[in-house]
Design a protein around this motif. Structure first.
Motif, short mmCIF file in Angstrom:
data_model
loop_
_atom_site.label_atom_id
_atom_site.label_comp_id
_atom_site.label_asym_id
_atom_site.label_seq_id
_atom_site.Cartn_x
_atom_site.Cartn_y
_atom_site.Cartn_z
N PHE A 268 0.82 -1.21 0.00
CA PHE A 268 0.00 0.00 0.00
C PHE A 268 0.85 1.26 0.00
CE2 PHE A 268 -2.03 3.52 2.18
CZ PHE A 268 -3.12 3.71 1.35
N VAL A 271 1.81 2.17 -3.37
CA VAL A 271 0.76 2.91 -4.08
C VAL A 271 0.77 4.37 -3.67
CG1 VAL A 271 -1.74 3.13 -4.39
CG2 VAL A 271 -0.68 0.87 -4.40
N LEU A 272 0.85 4.61 -2.35
CA LEU A 272 0.84 5.98 -1.84
C LEU A 272 2.03 6.78 -2.38
CD1 LEU A 272 -0.04 6.92 1.80
CD2 LEU A 272 1.85 8.04 0.66
N LEU A 275 1.65 7.54 -6.12
CA LEU A 275 0.78 8.69 -6.34
C LEU A 275 1.48 10.00 -6.00
CD1 LEU A 275 -2.61 7.34 -4.91
CD2 LEU A 275 -2.04 7.74 -7.31
N SER A 276 2.34 9.97 -4.96
CA SER A 276 3.02 11.20 -4.55
C SER A 276 3.93 11.74 -5.63
CB SER A 276 3.82 10.95 -3.26
OG SER A 276 4.96 10.14 -3.51
N THR A 279 1.21 13.70 -7.78
CA THR A 279 0.14 14.52 -7.21
C THR A 279 0.39 16.02 -7.35
OG1 THR A 279 1.20 14.21 -5.05
CG2 THR A 279 -0.69 12.81 -5.57
N LEU A 301 -8.15 12.73 -3.49
CA LEU A 301 -6.81 12.15 -3.39
C LEU A 301 -6.51 11.69 -1.96
CD1 LEU A 301 -3.99 11.67 -4.67
CD2 LEU A 301 -3.43 14.01 -4.01
N GLN A 305 -6.67 7.66 -0.31
CA GLN A 305 -5.50 7.04 0.31
C GLN A 305 -5.79 6.59 1.74
OE1 GLN A 305 -1.49 8.90 -1.07
NE2 GLN A 305 -2.98 10.56 -1.15
N GLY A 308 -7.89 3.44 1.58
CA GLY A 308 -7.05 2.33 1.15
C GLY A 308 -6.16 1.79 2.26
N ALA A 309 -5.60 2.69 3.07
CA ALA A 309 -4.74 2.25 4.17
C ALA A 309 -5.52 1.44 5.19
CB ALA A 309 -4.09 3.46 4.83
N GLY A 350 -1.96 9.66 4.83
CA GLY A 350 -2.52 9.68 3.47
C GLY A 350 -3.56 10.77 3.30
N THR A 353 -1.81 14.09 2.83
CA THR A 353 -1.08 14.33 1.59
C THR A 353 -1.93 15.00 0.52
OG1 THR A 353 -1.58 12.09 0.79
CG2 THR A 353 0.52 12.40 1.95
#
Length: 432
Positions: A268, A271-272, A275-276, A279, A301, A305, A308-309, A350, A353
């Motif tokens: 995960f 993924v984060l 995306l960073s 973003t 966004l 996140q 998802g976490a 998340g 962010t």
């Protein structure tokens, strides 16, 4: 030069094509981070399984130190690049990338020398790992700078290919490191393979890092760069202080347990982090094309996140003990106790962010700096206070509470910044 001159306003494309382009850029960001995380995950898992929790703690200390140096480089070199030069490659972009990557290379050489001397002075089990880190820092930072440069240009495919080259080069390097069987050997293998990818980045871009013009870059971007430097270093420095403090209060094994729990969330986090990479450039594009949508973009966004976490952490609670031991070996028992608080901490981070990306896109460096300093102070206080009260588990819960509190401050500052931008949408940003 104004922000409008560097990134001139563009006519918004049709909604369908804009969404397809956004999905494409996000997909390359995820693919790139997957390639990067596989190599990092493989090294971490091998050390955890083969060398035990104490050696894994030593490896983790070197890792968090690398994180501090990496954030120094990003704050001075690549964060201003993504804010001010996100868009199709142009003459301005190429010149900026040459100065930006030269700055990253210079930071790596300077701070690598510091790590090298510190390692020689420390000796023992920790010293050799820091010596290895110091030798490989220039290549590690240059490779990261190429990734951000490619994503700023919207060519995430090149960043993905660069990380694939890193992963391929890592295989023979790990074979050699396995024969040596020390933490320092694996740090060297990891850093040397990144240096190979950094060299490939020069070929991909056709741009040579210009270290001689690093001072010029720092002068041009001083209104953003130095604030981003403090902001980034406060983030990674807080992690380092928490790791060192946790080791001093509870023991190096506790540092390994926390790192083990973070490895469990590795997919995960990949993924984060993927995306960073995109973003801030994407938020900058939304701001130019449809500024009224920036708040909603950041909320989707950050909220996505966080959800998802929580879902990933819930899935980890169902993992059988035998499977966990197969992945982490002896580290599993201590790391599994931290799944719930670490998952909540990642969810809080998340969520924050999303707001951080919006503040970066707006160029609100003062606001983002205040937010990060507050969040970092909470992180250190919660992590060390929790460690004193309840060991590794207490530290994890303290960090979870700190990240949720910090996220609230990020969103309050973004709301204020969006109101200011709506009242005064045309603002010049000094770069020279």
């Amino acid at each position: 030069m104004t922000a409008e001159e560097e990134n001139p306003p563009t006519t918004a494309p049709p909604a369908g094509s804009a969404k397809r382009a956004l999905v494409g850029r996000l997909s390359w960001g995820l693919a790139d981070q997957a390639a990067s995380s596989i190599s990092n995950f493989a090294v971490g898992i091998y050390v955890a399984r083969s060398l035990g929790v104490t050696a894994f703690g030593v490896f983790s200390l070197a890792w968090v130190t690398y994180g501090v140096v990496l954030n120094v480089s990003r704050g001075l070199a690549t964060d201003p690049l993504t804010v001010r030069f996100s868009g199709p490659p142009s003459a301005a972009w190429r010149g900026a990338v040459g100065r930006s990557t030269g700055t990253a290379l210079g930071v790596g050489a300077a701070l690598g020398a510091v790590c090298l001397l510190a390692g020689l002075g420390l000796g023992g089990r920790v010293g050799p790992a820091f010596v290895a880190l110091g030798v490989t820092l220039p290549g590690l930072l240059l490779q990261d700078a190429w990734r951000y440069s490619f994503f700023a240009a919207g060519t995430g495919r090149k960043a993905f290919l660069n990380d694939v080259v890193w992963g391929v080069a890592l295989v023979p390097a790990m074979v050699v490191a396995a024969r040596v069987g020390s933490v320092a050997a694996f740090v060297l293998a990891w850093g040397a393979s990144a240096t190979v990818a950094a060299g490939y980045g020069c070929l991909q871009s056709g741009i040579r890092p210009r270290t001689a013009r690093a001072r010029e870059w720092l002068r041009e971007q001083r209104d953003l760069g130095y604030r981003y430097l403090v902001e980034n270093v406060s983030l990674s420095g807080a992690s380092q202080l928490r790791a060192y403090g946790l080791g001093a209060i509870v023991g190096v094994g506790a540092v390994g347990a926390v790192r083990g729990a973070e490895l469990l969330l590795g997919p995960f986090l990949a993924v984060l982090m993927g995306l960073s990479l995109v973003t801030v450039p994407e938020a900058a594009r939304v701001l130019r094309q449809a500024p009224h949508r920036l708040g909603r973009f950041c909320l989707l966004l950050g909220g996505g996140q966080a959800v998802g976490a929580l879902l990933w952490g819930s899935a980890l609670l169902l993992v059988p003990g035998r499977l966990g031991e197969l992945v982490l070996g002896d580290v599993w028992h201590s790391a599994s106790q931290l799944i719930v608080p670490v998952s909540l901490g990642v969810a809080g981070a998340g969520l924050g962010t999303g707001a951080a990306a919006g503040l970066r896109a707006l160029g609100a460096a003062r606001r983002s700096l205040r937010c990060q300093l507050f969040a970092s102070a909470c992180y250190v206080g919660g992590g060390l206070g929790g460690a004193a009260a309840g060991g590794a588990v207490g530290s994890a819960w303290g960090v979870a509470a700190a990240t949720v509190s910090g996220s609230a401050v990020w969103w309050l500052q973004l709301r204020s910044a969006l109101r200011e931008h709506a009242q005064d949408p045309i603002r010049e940003v000094r770069t020279s």
